[in-house]
Design a protein around this motif. Structure first.
Motif, PDB file in Angstrom:
ATOM      1  N   HIS A 337       0.837  -1.390   0.088  1.00 35.93           N
ATOM      2  CA  HIS A 337       0.372   0.754   0.317  1.00 35.93           C
ATOM      3  C   HIS A 337       1.137   1.656  -0.087  1.00 35.93           C
ATOM      4  O   HIS A 337       1.559   1.330   1.260  1.00 35.93           O
ATOM      5  N   ARG A 851      -6.315   0.625   3.630  1.00 36.41           N
ATOM      6  CA  ARG A 851      -5.308  -0.675   3.308  1.00 36.41           C
ATOM      7  C   ARG A 851      -5.389  -1.747   4.721  1.00 36.41           C
ATOM      8  O   ARG A 851      -4.213  -1.255   5.235  1.00 36.41           O
ATOM      9  N   TYR A 861     -10.400  -2.976   3.284  1.00 41.38           N
ATOM     10  CA  TYR A 861     -10.052  -1.965   2.597  1.00 41.38           C
ATOM     11  C   TYR A 861     -11.570  -0.803   2.533  1.00 41.38           C
ATOM     12  O   TYR A 861     -12.221  -1.275   2.766  1.00 41.38           O
TER      13      TYR A 861
END
Length: 869
Positions: A337, A851, A861
């Motif tokens: 992420h 996330r 998420y």
């Protein structure tokens, strides 16, 4: 037994995989100066929870089990400190330690012969190890830290400059021991504190697990844990255990009939007794206060050097012993992420890596090294860095080069083990664009799973503070335990670009590339370096190498393969470190060309034809005169570098101190460029020279005090002397030497006697250093090749990253990422997690991207656009 025992029995299987834990962060400072202290030992007694403070004085202990713990801090030259904390699920404790210098630090060791010192060290080792049957598997690693001082009656007192380290091959632990000074002839050492470090060697892991389990079953913790879950077979009679919850999370109250008689499987006996009505213990049976428990008998292992730590997870080891290992069960997947998917040259990519495991019990046995690369569309690697994986997570940053070339790039994240599976590496397309361009915005992928976001206001004006509340909830709406990262983007300065592969897809199970016995890549617990030797024409050549790693303490001699390749495996250095290499061919000729870098693993799945978003003109444009690195204009050329040769007269005339006691040529010292290595190498050649302490407070002594330093005949550390390389009046020997390039030293003359010509400044003798001429100095540069490398990168706080933007005029006015945190934690007892940040000076919508992963390994998420017009 109370019904609470049944609840504990039901809870234990879950604890095998997801122990309730917290994080402890802090910093260590000098109380007098307020400056950060580096390499201070921070640990919890009788556990594996330990670390050392970094160059900024910071430290972090991860995955600390719930309950009360005493955090101890010890450092050479400082008075030790401790603080007691309560660790709670998902919480981060922040501590500050201000250490006072120890007025009793420093010592004047007695002048024993080498033979006598060796005899003393053997006697000390026997004192600590005793007549134990496993003593042959234990080694004292740093006996040089021991201090021996004469005492009346021909006695010898033993102390230490710091901790001493015992390596136990049977258990696979490095045991760190602090002890009180004792008289060698009459007393036994009293241990003040000790901690354990898992050596995590690749070979013999199953044997070590078996040994640890056997030893654990000889500990009070094991028998108390049996009482906790109602297993009474080891006890000669029913002890009638009762368990109830304590007021402290993660701790319990245990009572049983005392004294408790115990019979081991081999017939050995023991007994336990505790003070008070109840004994407070942790979930694994370890007492919170060991002074409340007494135990005796041949059944118990009492020497901590042969024992296992009190936080030893026996349940997990039992599970591993019965778990079938296969390509499917040992699978790990990676999701990355990032704070966004488009950047400008000179910016920093912020990321959090999540590892998904088919069987989380095996996580501790899998990869500890995350590789992150920045690659362009022709496959060139612009950056390759390594980051530590801790408890299935890793966080860090990649500083982008100030490119004149912009366009499409890839961030590639992988472990070596993941390369044995199809599409298990994470390949993320990003764009590094000029300051007048941006990707075309998209509204796809604005979805959420188990994530909700609430704001304190309906809308916000420019520059206002936003309070965001994040709720991580189950499908039924109840708060759940999760670890997640959060990014907030100003949609006036950045745009949303959907991921090519989302967290659910990336963490889904992958197919292995064959059977586990045929895998091409092994599990990395430390990073590897790869190098090659070449002749003057650039052809690979075979040879032998001498390596000094981070100074004089770690010297290695290795040989290259026939193709000139060589390497270093399983390194654990953090941030910058150095390796000095000297290579000799099989014909005994010096090899000048040596290459060395992080080992790379080419991607088989990188699609260089991947689609990227359309590039459009930015809505808010920067000043057109502010540009990053510009390409050369037509007709503009770069001048070649000019090399200036220096020549210096080497003759300094007769020295007034007369004939020196020792003359050491620099060639005799195998110099590698490190000041510490130079000092220790010199000490080995000079009788009566002692080194005390560590940099920057290291002291070099003759005759009980620091000698005078002469550089080409000029005093360098005295009030009346001159200065060399900014060495100011009154500086220590170490600081003066640290200001010299040791490769420039030709010879050293030592005078250990009093030198009356220099008055009081010559009372402790002299170290007279002569520098080489320019031509001679140039020759030394080919003796060793110095490689400055980067090891595991530390996570840099978001605010520090934001400050770094000010170095680039074209970045300073813009702030596209409003907030980033990779370490947010929710738990079932907290309804929401608050997050605060400020908007930029131009009002507009902002995007929140979350996330993460639950404690059961399920992805969560959410992507939300807020403050829309």
């Amino acid at each position: 037994m109370r019904i609470s025992i049944l609840l504990l029995i039901l809870f234990l299987p879950l604890s095998l995989v997801f122990a309730q834990s917290s994080r402890i962060q802090g910093e260590v400072l000098d109380k007098n100066t307020g400056m950060p202290l580096q390499d201070i030992h921070v640990f919890i007694h009788n556990t594996t929870y330990q670390t050392f403070s970094d160059s900024l004085g910071r430290f972090q202990l991860n995955n600390v089990q719930n309950g009360q713990w005493e955090i101890q801090v010890k450092g050479s030259g400082y008075i030790s400190q401790s603080q007691t904390i309560s660790a709670s699920t998902g919480k981060t404790k922040k501590l500050v330690f201000s250490l006072e210098p120890d007025p009793l630090a420093g010592f004047t060791p007695s002048d024993f012969s080498k033979g006598k010192l060796k005899k003393f060290k053997n006697a000390v080792e026997k004192k600590f190890l005793g007549e134990h049957p496993s003593a042959w598997q234990v080694e004292l690693l740093n006996s040089d830290q021991l201090i021996f001082e004469k005492r009346p009656g021909k006695k010898t007192q033993v102390s230490s400059q710091g901790a001493i380290y015992f390596s136990n091959r049977e258990t696979g632990y490095l045991v760190t021991v602090y002890f009180s000074p004792f008289i060698l002839e009459d007393e036994e050492p009293q241990l003040l504190a000790y901690s354990y470090f898992d050596l995590a060697e690749d070979g013999g892991i199953e044997t070590r697990r078996s040994n640890r389990l056997r030893i654990h079953q000889q500990s009070p913790t094991y028998f108390l844990s049996q009482l906790m879950i109602g297993k009474l077979a080891s006890f000669s009679s029913n002890p009638n255990p009762e368990v109830s919850f304590s007021d402290q999370e993660g701790e319990y109250l245990l009572s049983f009939d005392k004294p408790l008689e115990i019979v081991g499987e081999d017939g050995s006996k023991g007994r336990m007794f505790y003070e008070g009505e109840k004994l407070e213990v942790k979930l694994n049976g370890a007492p919170t206060d060991w002074s409340k428990l007494q135990w005796r008998g041949a059944l118990f292992e009492t020497n901590p050097i042969y024992a296992v730590p009190q936080n030893f997870n026996a349940d997990r080891v039992f599970a591993l012993a019965n778990l079938e290992k296969s390509a499917q069960t040992m699978q790990e997947r990676i999701y990355l992420h990032t704070d966004r998917r488009h950047y400008w040259p000179g910016e920093t990519i912020l990321f959090k890596a999540y590892l998904g495991y088919t069987n989380p019990v095996l996580a501790q046995d899998l990869s500890k090294v995350l590789h992150v690369e920045l690659i362009d569309t022709v496959g060139f690697i612009w950056s390759h860095q390594v980051f530590k994986i801790t408890d299935g997570f890793s966080a860090g940053q990649i500083s982008l080069p100030d490119l004149s070339e912009t366009g499409n790039f890839f961030v590639r994240a992988y472990t070596t083990w993941s390369l044995n599976y199809k599409q298990a590496e994470h390949i993320l397309p990003i764009q590094i664009l000029d300051h007048f361009s941006q990707p075309k915005a998209s509204s796809e992928g604005l979805e959420s799973k188990n994530v909700k976001v609430f704001t304190d206001k309906q809308s916000y004006k420019a520059g206002e503070k936003v309070t965001l509340n994040v709720m991580i909830a189950s499908d039924e709406g109840k708060p759940i335990n999760a670890n997640f990262s959060l990014a907030v983007l100003d949609l006036k300065q950045a745009v949303y670009v959907p991921e090519n592969r989302g967290i659910e897809e990336q963490l889904a199970e992958k197919n292995p590339k064959g059977e586990i016995e045929n895998f091409n890549y092994s599990i990395e617990r430390g990073f590897d370096l790869e190098g090659v030797l070449q002749d003057d024409e650039g052809n690979p050549i075979r040879g032998s190498l001498q390596a000094f790693i981070n100074g004089y303490d770690d010297e290695r001699k290795i040989r290259s393969e026939k193709d000139g390749s060589f390497g270093f495996s399983s390194l654990g250095f953090e941030e910058d470190f150095e390796i000095n290499l000297k290579a000799i061919s099989v014909q005994n000729q010096p090899i000048r060309t040596i290459k060395l870098d992080l080992k790379t693993y080419p991607s088989e799945e990188l699609d260089l034809r991947m689609d990227f978003p359309e590039v459009v003109r930015r809505g808010i444009l920067p000043d057109k005169d502010i540009q990053p690195l510009k390409p050369l204009a037509e007709g503009e050329i770069l001048l070649e570098a000019a090399e200036v040769e220096a020549k210096k007269d080497k003759y300094f005339g007769t020295m007034i101190y007369g004939i020196p006691d020792n003359v050491i040529e620099s060639e005799e010292l195998n110099l590698v460029g490190s000041t510490m290595q130079f000092i220790y190498a010199l000490m080995a050649r000079v009788p009566g020279m002692n080194v005390v302490g560590s940099p920057p407070n290291m002291s070099v002594r003759f005759r009980g005090g620091e000698p005078l330093i002469l550089i080409n005949g000029v005093p360098a550390n005295t009030v009346s002397g001159g200065m060399v390389n900014s060495a100011t009046a009154g500086e220590s020997v170490y600081r003066v030497l640290d200001g010299l390039n040791v490769f420039a030293i030709d010879r050293i003359e030592i005078i250990r006697r009093i030198v009356p010509q220099y008055g009081d400044q010559g009372r402790n003798g002299l170290i007279s250093i002569f520098l080489k001429t320019g031509a001679e100095f140039a020759k030394t540069q080919n003796n060793f090749n110095l490689f400055k490398l980067e090891g595991f990168q530390h996570y840099v706080n978001f605010n520090k990253v934001q400050e770094s933007r000010e170095k680039f005029p074209f970045l300073g006015p813009f702030n596209p990422t409003l907030y980033w945190s990779p370490s947010l934690i929710s738990n079932e007892n907290t309804l929401s997690i608050p997050v605060e940040f400020e908007l930029n000076e131009t009002a507009g919508p902002f995007l929140v991207e979350i996330r993460g992963m639950t404690d059961l390994g399920e992805p969560i998420y959410g992507t939300f656009v807020l403050n829309e017009d």
